[in-house]
Design a protein around this motif. Structure first.
Motif, PDB file in Angstrom:
ATOM      1  N   VAL A  22       0.831  -1.207   0.000  1.00 15.61           N
ATOM      2  CA  VAL A  22       0.000   0.000   0.000  1.00 15.61           C
ATOM      3  C   VAL A  22       0.868   1.261   0.000  1.00 15.61           C
ATOM      4  CG1 VAL A  22      -2.077  -1.077   0.960  1.00 15.61           C
ATOM      5  CG2 VAL A  22      -0.451   0.019   2.515  1.00 15.61           C
ATOM      6  N   LEU A  23       2.040   1.181   0.633  1.00 19.01           N
ATOM      7  CA  LEU A  23       2.944   2.344   0.624  1.00 19.01           C
ATOM      8  C   LEU A  23       3.512   2.555  -0.780  1.00 19.01           C
ATOM      9  CD1 LEU A  23       4.717   1.910   4.070  1.00 19.01           C
ATOM     10  CD2 LEU A  23       3.186   3.775   3.401  1.00 19.01           C
ATOM     11  N   LYS A  24       3.863   1.462  -1.454  1.00 14.85           N
ATOM     12  CA  LYS A  24       4.362   1.564  -2.837  1.00 14.85           C
ATOM     13  C   LYS A  24       3.280   2.118  -3.749  1.00 14.85           C
ATOM     14  CE  LYS A  24       7.769  -2.108  -2.324  1.00 14.85           C
ATOM     15  NZ  LYS A  24       7.997  -3.553  -2.498  1.00 14.85           N
ATOM     16  N   ASN A  25       2.042   1.757  -3.477  1.00 12.48           N
ATOM     17  CA  ASN A  25       0.921   2.239  -4.299  1.00 12.48           C
ATOM     18  C   ASN A  25       0.742   3.748  -4.246  1.00 12.48           C
ATOM     19  OD1 ASN A  25       0.319  -0.327  -5.149  1.00 12.48           O
ATOM     20  ND2 ASN A  25      -1.384  -0.628  -3.735  1.00 12.48           N
ATOM     21  N   ILE A  26       1.197   4.385  -3.175  1.00 10.54           N
ATOM     22  CA  ILE A  26       1.102   5.848  -3.127  1.00 10.54           C
ATOM     23  C   ILE A  26       2.452   6.501  -3.480  1.00 10.54           C
ATOM     24  CG2 ILE A  26      -0.920   5.996  -1.597  1.00 10.54           C
ATOM     25  CD1 ILE A  26       1.083   6.704   0.710  1.00 10.54           C
ATOM     26  N   GLY A  27       3.353   5.699  -4.032  1.00  4.32           N
ATOM     27  CA  GLY A  27       4.590   6.265  -4.566  1.00  4.32           C
ATOM     28  C   GLY A  27       5.814   6.196  -3.672  1.00  4.32           C
ATOM     29  N   ALA A  28       5.718   5.446  -2.572  1.00  2.36           N
ATOM     30  CA  ALA A  28       6.873   5.337  -1.669  1.00  2.36           C
ATOM     31  C   ALA A  28       7.985   4.513  -2.320  1.00  2.36           C
ATOM     32  CB  ALA A  28       6.452   4.695  -0.354  1.00  2.36           C
TER      33      ALA A  28
END
Ligand SMILES: [Cu+2]
Length: 70
Positions: A22-28
């Motif tokens: 989910v963090l990668k999904n917001i660009g992390a």
């Protein structure tokens, strides 16, 4: 922006995967999550608000205890 997010409710590698996704999904980027440390370290654009990070993690079923920036 580099930050450390203290996440409550993680207790296994499934939780680690879930929070990472989910963090990668917001660009992390450079996402490192540890359920032992109850923490996630990330690099993220400063345009992403704490509020969005909080709602993203909470939406996955975990709790944001604190966000530390450095
Ligand atoms: Cu788990």
């Amino acid at each position: 922006m580099r930050m450390k997010i203290f996440v409550g409710g993680m207790n296994c590698f499934h939780c680690v995967e879930c929070v990472s996704e989910v963090l990668k999904n917001i660009g992390a980027k450079d996402v490192k999550v540890s359920f032992v440390k109850s923490a996630a370290t990330i690099n993220i654009a400063s345009s992403i608000t704490d509020k969005l990070i909080k709602s993203t993690i909470e939406g996955a079923g975990y709790e944001v205890l604190a966000i530390e920036k450095n």
